[in-house]
Design a protein around this motif. Structure first.
Motif, PDB file in Angstrom:
ATOM      1  N   PRO A  14       0.829  -1.210   0.000  1.00 59.85           N
ATOM      2  CA  PRO A  14       0.000   0.000   0.000  1.00 59.85           C
ATOM      3  C   PRO A  14       0.862   1.258   0.000  1.00 59.85           C
ATOM      4  N   SER A  15       0.382   2.281  -0.684  1.00 55.10           N
ATOM      5  CA  SER A  15       1.005   3.601  -0.856  1.00 55.10           C
ATOM      6  C   SER A  15       2.119   3.594  -1.907  1.00 55.10           C
ATOM      7  N   GLN A  16       2.543   2.422  -2.380  1.00 55.86           N
ATOM      8  CA  GLN A  16       3.581   2.368  -3.413  1.00 55.86           C
ATOM      9  C   GLN A  16       2.958   2.560  -4.801  1.00 55.86           C
ATOM     10  N   THR A  17       3.830   2.585  -5.814  1.00 51.06           N
ATOM     11  CA  THR A  17       3.383   2.724  -7.199  1.00 51.06           C
ATOM     12  C   THR A  17       3.413   1.368  -7.897  1.00 51.06           C
ATOM     13  N   LEU A  18       2.281   1.020  -8.475  1.00 44.86           N
ATOM     14  CA  LEU A  18       2.163  -0.197  -9.270  1.00 44.86           C
ATOM     15  C   LEU A  18       2.668   0.111 -10.672  1.00 44.86           C
ATOM     16  N   SER A  19       3.537  -0.737 -11.201  1.00 42.95           N
ATOM     17  CA  SER A  19       4.060  -0.533 -12.548  1.00 42.95           C
ATOM     18  C   SER A  19       3.961  -1.834 -13.337  1.00 42.95           C
ATOM     19  N   LEU A  20       3.231  -1.785 -14.431  1.00 40.76           N
ATOM     20  CA  LEU A  20       3.057  -2.950 -15.300  1.00 40.76           C
ATOM     21  C   LEU A  20       3.469  -2.590 -16.726  1.00 40.76           C
ATOM     22  N   THR A  21       4.027  -3.556 -17.415  1.00 41.66           N
ATOM     23  CA  THR A  21       4.451  -3.367 -18.799  1.00 41.66           C
ATOM     24  C   THR A  21       3.718  -4.331 -19.706  1.00 41.66           C
ATOM     25  N   CYS A  22       3.320  -3.835 -20.857  1.00 39.17           N
ATOM     26  CA  CYS A  22       2.712  -4.673 -21.885  1.00 39.17           C
ATOM     27  C   CYS A  22       3.656  -4.724 -23.075  1.00 39.17           C
TER      28      CYS A  22
END
Length: 126
Positions: A14-22
């Motif tokens: 929680p409070s972090q940044t979610l980073s996803l790549t396609c």
């Protein structure tokens, strides 16, 4: 044919940044007028459209999460990336990347897109 594949961490605090790549592979001529979207499905809920980036680099996000969302792209790597900041457990979902023409913008049914990835589970938990 075009293939999309999501990648990224399955667990975010929680409070972090979610980073996803396609990562996109296949016939680029097919997709030169396309829009590249992110959609998610929280457990037990319906699909939610997150936003898109166009081939020209323009972006548009769901107003409900606009202040936390950023979509960018790396044309050299044929990738586009979702960043969602200040995550909470409510951001737990299966995240999909998808592509289609202008008619696909804002759609929540993957069948409205021409191509989509298999989805990746992201859990927000401490």
């Amino acid at each position: 044919q075009v293939q999309l594949q999501e990648s990224g961490p399955g667990l975010v605090k929680p409070s972090q940044t979610l980073s996803l790549t396609c990562t996109v592979s296949g016939d680029s001529d097919t997709t030169k007028y396309y829009f590249w979207s992110w959609i998610r499905q929280p457990p037990g809920k319906g699909m939610e459209w997150i936003g898109y980036i166009s081939n020209s680099g323009s972006t548009y996000y769901n107003p409900l999460i606009n202040d936390r969302t950023s979509i960018s792209r790396d044309t050299a790597k044929n990738q586009f990336t979702l960043q969602l900041s200040s995550v909470t457990p409510e951001d737990t979902a299966v995240y999909y990347c998808a592509s289609g023409d202008a008619d696909s913008i804002g759609r929540t049914d993957l069948n409205e897109y021409d191509y989509w990835g298999p989805g990746t589970q992201v859990t927000v938990s401490s």
